[in-house]
Design an enzyme around this catalytic site. Structure first.
Site, PDB file in Angstrom:
ATOM      1  N   ASP A 228       0.900  -1.038  -0.023  1.00 21.45           N
ATOM      2  CA  ASP A 228      -0.237  -0.117   0.013  1.00 21.45           C
ATOM      3  C   ASP A 228       0.931   1.180  -0.028  1.00 21.45           C
ATOM      4  O   ASP A 228       1.781   1.295   0.733  1.00 21.45           O
ATOM      5  CB  ASP A 228      -0.890  -0.147   1.179  1.00 21.45           C
ATOM      6  CG  ASP A 228      -2.106   0.961   1.136  1.00 21.45           C
ATOM      7  OD1 ASP A 228      -2.983   0.913   0.522  1.00 21.45           O
ATOM      8  OD2 ASP A 228      -1.768   2.155   1.758  1.00 21.45           O
ATOM      9  N   ASN A 236      -3.230  13.316  -3.923  1.00 22.16           N
ATOM     10  CA  ASN A 236      -4.487  13.564  -4.740  1.00 22.16           C
ATOM     11  C   ASN A 236      -5.119  14.976  -4.311  1.00 22.16           C
ATOM     12  O   ASN A 236      -5.486  15.873  -4.951  1.00 22.16           O
ATOM     13  CB  ASN A 236      -5.362  12.502  -4.732  1.00 22.16           C
ATOM     14  CG  ASN A 236      -5.411  11.444  -5.361  1.00 22.16           C
ATOM     15  OD1 ASN A 236      -4.691  11.575  -6.533  1.00 22.16           O
ATOM     16  ND2 ASN A 236      -5.767  10.191  -5.144  1.00 22.16           N
ATOM     17  N   HIS A 241      -5.358  14.794  -9.101  1.00 21.16           N
ATOM     18  CA  HIS A 241      -5.660  13.380  -9.308  1.00 21.16           C
ATOM     19  C   HIS A 241      -4.702  12.870 -10.519  1.00 21.16           C
ATOM     20  O   HIS A 241      -4.367  11.805 -10.578  1.00 21.16           O
ATOM     21  CB  HIS A 241      -7.239  12.854  -9.881  1.00 21.16           C
ATOM     22  CG  HIS A 241      -8.071  12.915  -8.614  1.00 21.16           C
ATOM     23  ND1 HIS A 241      -8.144  11.726  -7.751  1.00 21.16           N
ATOM     24  CD2 HIS A 241      -9.109  13.721  -8.313  1.00 21.16           C
ATOM     25  CE1 HIS A 241      -8.867  12.300  -6.866  1.00 21.16           C
ATOM     26  NE2 HIS A 241      -9.330  13.208  -6.894  1.00 21.16           N
ATOM     27  N   ASP A 245      -2.418   9.834 -10.536  1.00 19.67           N
ATOM     28  CA  ASP A 245      -2.354   8.706 -11.606  1.00 19.67           C
ATOM     29  C   ASP A 245      -1.045   8.527 -11.948  1.00 19.67           C
ATOM     30  O   ASP A 245      -0.422   7.469 -12.108  1.00 19.67           O
ATOM     31  CB  ASP A 245      -3.151   9.064 -12.738  1.00 19.67           C
ATOM     32  CG  ASP A 245      -4.743   9.064 -12.259  1.00 19.67           C
ATOM     33  OD1 ASP A 245      -5.084   8.675 -11.431  1.00 19.67           O
ATOM     34  OD2 ASP A 245      -5.414   9.525 -13.134  1.00 19.67           O
ATOM     35  N   GLU A 271      -4.704   2.591  -4.137  1.00 18.99           N
ATOM     36  CA  GLU A 271      -3.059   2.729  -3.816  1.00 18.99           C
ATOM     37  C   GLU A 271      -2.690   1.372  -3.596  1.00 18.99           C
ATOM     38  O   GLU A 271      -1.523   1.342  -3.080  1.00 18.99           O
ATOM     39  CB  GLU A 271      -2.792   3.737  -3.225  1.00 18.99           C
ATOM     40  CG  GLU A 271      -3.040   3.859  -1.739  1.00 18.99           C
ATOM     41  CD  GLU A 271      -4.528   4.359  -1.436  1.00 18.99           C
ATOM     42  OE1 GLU A 271      -4.750   4.693  -0.277  1.00 18.99           O
ATOM     43  OE2 GLU A 271      -5.204   4.338  -2.370  1.00 18.99           O
TER      44      GLU A 271
END
Length: 358
Positions: A228, A236, A241, A245, A271
């Site tokens: 994670d 974000n 975002h 990405d 994630e």
């Protein structure tokens, strides 16, 4: 995290030789056996009335075999043998009808069914290999059986048949080629995460299920790793975002660059990533994940005037020491991941070890 109950798409596609899956091909073949068997009974009776006793007997016997096969094929493991037997016998019988005097002046029309049935039941490659020779043979048999070179009208009939046969084969081949391409594209979309290009959650879980089955049979082991990205929500929230990405794509590349060809990696959602490390000992899997943790922590991703820096936490569980099912292994790896988060993040924690130094 639970394992999906639906069929493995990869295995399903691998077993598909045409646009139909094996269960659909089996159902269609049984229907063809029934229809063809009934038709041969009628044709055999008419041929008997017309005095073609040998041909009528052959059609009656073939009809009986087809009716038997219709029930046998329902559970037979040799589906391909039944399909090839039906197609080769049927196509050969169609050619035989052409040379029987006065058997049927329209029997040549069955030649045009050869590519349709071949491609439908066998797929593009096998369908072409089977249908092309029979189409050529059918046109040649028709040409010599009705003396198509005797007059211009007879030659026109022959050319019509040849042209229709070639166009039928060409159109079916083009259609099957495009269908395979479209199916593969849809398959890849269904199996891969569109952002990172890694296996998606469903595909990864299917791979995990296969890995468990294979290792259970061979007595070997593997490591399941759940990873994670730490504090990813801040990326974000503060940078947008698009930055998030790009960061996830970068993480995906870092994972695939270090792993072996026998290993698997997928994006489980958000994630969170999953890794399957085949034939590794606990110490080796820990060292590998430590190296990945360090690579991620040292990585810098330029984004405009800013630089994105990330860390990640890892939880490791081993088959069969920490579980023999996907659910048990996931729970063990998740507990380790949670322990790493609680210990300050940017950690690698493996099942059975309470604390690990960075």
């Amino acid at each position: 995290m639970s394992t999906p109950k639906e069929a493995d798409l990869g295995v399903s596609l691998e077993q598909s030789r045409s646009g139909l899956r094996d269960n659909h091909r089996r159902s269609l073949t049984r229907t063809l056996f029934l229809v063809t068997g009934a038709a041969l009974l009628i044709f055999g009776s008419l041929q008997f009335i017309n005095g073609h006793f040998l041909l009528a007997t052959a059609e009656f016997i073939a009809s009986g075999v087809l009716f038997f096969g219709r029930y046998r094929i329902y559970s037979s493991p040799n589906l391909e043998h039944w399909i090839y037997g039906y197609l080769v016998s049927g196509f050969s019988f169609s050619l035989l009808i052409l040379v029987v005097p006065d058997a049927s002046i329209t029997a040549y029309t069955w030649i045009l069914m050869i590519p349709v049935l071949s491609y439908l039941l066998l797929g593009k490659s096998a369908g072409f290999r089977l249908s092309a020779p029979f189409l050529v043979a059918g046109c040649l048999v028709y040409a010599f059986s009705v003396d198509s070179f005797a007059s211009a009208f007879a030659l026109i009939d022959l050319l019509n048949l040849v042209l229709c046969a070639v166009l039928m084969l060409l159109f079916v081949h083009i259609y099957e080629t495009r269908r395979e391409e479209a199916e593969m594209k849809l398959f890849n979309m269904a199996q891969n995460d569109s952002l990172t290009g890694l296996a998606n959650r469903s595909s990864f879980q299917s791979t995990l299920a296969r890995t468990i089955a294979e290792c259970d049979r061979s007595g070997s082991g593997f490591a399941l790793v759940v990873m994670d990205v730490d504090h990813f929500k801040l990326v974000n929230d503060t940078m947008g975002h698009d930055a998030g990405d790009r960061a996830l794509s970068r993480i995906g590349k870092l994972l695939t660059e270090r792993l072996r060809a026998t290993d698997s990696v997928g994006r489980l959602g958000g994630e969170e990533f999953g890794l399957i490390l085949r034939d590794v000992k606990p110490d080796d899997s820990f060292e590998l994940m430590e190296e990945l943790r360090e690579r991620i922590a040292a990585s810098e991703l330029p984004y405009g005037d800013a630089t994105i820096r990330l860390t990640a936490s890892f939880g490791i569980a081993h088959f069969p020491e920490h579980g023999r099912s996907a659910e048990t292994l996931y729970r063990a790896a998740d507990r380790c991941l949670f322990a790493g988060k609680q210990a300050g993040r940017n950690k690698v924690i493996r099942a059975g070890v309470s604390a690990v130094r960075r």
